[in-house]
Design a protein around this motif. Structure first.
Motif, mmCIF file in Angstrom:
data_model
loop_
_atom_site.group_PDB
_atom_site.id
_atom_site.type_symbol
_atom_site.label_atom_id
_atom_site.label_comp_id
_atom_site.label_asym_id
_atom_site.label_seq_id
_atom_site.Cartn_x
_atom_site.Cartn_y
_atom_site.Cartn_z
ATOM 1 N N ILE A 200 0.822 -1.208 0.000
ATOM 2 C CA ILE A 200 0.000 0.000 0.000
ATOM 3 C C ILE A 200 0.857 1.260 0.000
ATOM 4 N N PHE A 201 1.833 1.347 0.897
ATOM 5 C CA PHE A 201 2.582 2.586 1.100
ATOM 6 C C PHE A 201 3.943 2.609 0.405
ATOM 7 N N ASP A 202 4.450 1.463 0.027
ATOM 8 C CA ASP A 202 5.753 1.410 -0.644
ATOM 9 C C ASP A 202 5.768 0.254 -1.645
ATOM 10 N N PRO A 203 4.843 0.273 -2.599
ATOM 11 C CA PRO A 203 4.728 -0.875 -3.504
ATOM 12 C C PRO A 203 5.936 -1.006 -4.430
ATOM 13 N N GLY A 204 6.262 -2.265 -4.743
ATOM 14 C CA GLY A 204 7.283 -2.526 -5.740
ATOM 15 C C GLY A 204 6.630 -2.727 -7.094
ATOM 16 N N LYS A 205 7.445 -3.007 -8.078
ATOM 17 C CA LYS A 205 6.928 -3.267 -9.422
ATOM 18 C C LYS A 205 7.294 -4.687 -9.820
ATOM 19 N N THR A 206 6.379 -5.321 -10.549
ATOM 20 C CA THR A 206 6.606 -6.663 -11.065
ATOM 21 C C THR A 206 6.107 -6.709 -12.496
ATOM 22 N N SER A 207 6.975 -6.993 -13.424
ATOM 23 C CA SER A 207 6.535 -7.062 -14.815
ATOM 24 C C SER A 207 5.787 -8.368 -15.051
ATOM 25 N N ARG A 208 4.774 -8.294 -15.877
ATOM 26 C CA ARG A 208 3.964 -9.472 -16.176
ATOM 27 C C ARG A 208 4.793 -10.584 -16.814
ATOM 28 N N VAL A 209 5.772 -10.196 -17.630
ATOM 29 C CA VAL A 209 6.594 -11.209 -18.275
ATOM 30 C C VAL A 209 7.458 -11.941 -17.245
ATOM 31 N N ASN A 210 7.851 -11.258 -16.173
ATOM 32 C CA ASN A 210 8.590 -11.927 -15.098
ATOM 33 C C ASN A 210 7.694 -12.876 -14.307
ATOM 34 N N VAL A 211 6.443 -12.469 -14.095
ATOM 35 C CA VAL A 211 5.481 -13.369 -13.434
ATOM 36 C C VAL A 211 5.303 -14.635 -14.265
ATOM 37 N N ALA A 212 5.124 -14.462 -15.571
ATOM 38 C CA ALA A 212 4.950 -15.612 -16.463
ATOM 39 C C ALA A 212 6.175 -16.514 -16.427
#
Length: 247
Positions: A200-212
């Protein structure tokens, strides 16, 4: 054979392509096959099932799961008023339940892997994850205002409490990305047992291609699976990637 639910979604398409690139045979349940790119629709190793997953009969579900050693769910709600507040409100939970129950009835000789895409905003209730009071309050408000969040929570809870307790037909991992972004290529990423920053207060980023990529690793790499089985790993991009979609 691997069954993917939600294969026409932004991450589902990437997971489907990643598994095909690894030489896997894939079945994809999609409501709108025309939304898939031609490279997927005409791939020799992809079988497309044109259906809404919750409208499949028990017999159809059993038939589609026959011979599958893994199931991946990238299901989610469309970010429209109807998608958020309309029916079915429990799309992810009900699809997870029906898929798992069908697997159990089929009594496979070895456990079927079930990989569920979820969210870093959902806590793993098997662990004492540190969440601030402020974040707890905001998550409570989100539960009241955004039904898809509750759906994500209940789908993960179903796997935690039923996926490995009743029998050994289903083995599971719940993948929790943080803020999803679009990138063209796989970049370095970190995977943690629990969030290392506030969603909520310090979100990171995750690319969809990395999730896949990570979900495909769980399905095809026994060492990765053994590390995370019956866990809810959180995945973050390690670095800012230069491979931005359309940029």
């Amino acid at each position: 054979m691997i069954l993917i639910a939600g294969a026409s979604g932004a991450t589902g398409r990437l997971l489907t392509q990643e598994l095909l690139n690894r030489g896997q045979r894939v079945k994809a349940i999609v409501r709108a096959p025309e939304s898939l790119p031609d490279s997927l629709r005409h791939h020799d190793s992809l079988s497309i099932i044109h259906a809404s997953i919750l409208e499949l009969s028990d017999e159809e579900m059993k038939q589609h799961l026959s011979g599958c050693t893994a199931v991946a769910s990238c299901l989610g709600h469309n970010l429209t008023f109807k998608g958020i507040y309309g029916s079915p409100r429990k799309l992810v939970t009900e699809a997870t339940r029906r898929l798992c129950e069908t697997i159990r009835v089929s009594q496979p000789q070895s456990p079927v892997k079930f990989v569920l895409m979820n969210t870093a905003g959902n806590s793993n209730r098997d662990l004492a994850e540190s969440i601030s009071f402020s974040q707890r309050c905001i998550v409570g408000l989100i539960r009241l205002l955004l039904p898809p969040h509750v759906d994500n929570e209940q789908a993960a809870d179903y796997l935690r409490t039923s996926g490995s307790v009743n029998d050994k037909s289903v083995a599971w991992v719940v993948v929790r990305p943080d803020t999803l972004v679009d990138e063209v290529c796989v970049s370095e990423y970190d995977v943690h047992p629990s969030p290392v920053r506030s969603a909520i207060f310090d979100p990171g980023k995750t690319s969809r291609v990395n999730v896949a990529h990570f979900m495909a690793d769980l399905i095809t790499n026994d060492e990765v699976w053994s590390r995370w089985e019956e866990c809810m790993p959180v995945i973050y991009n390690k670095f800012f990637s230069l491979c931005h979609s359309g940029k």
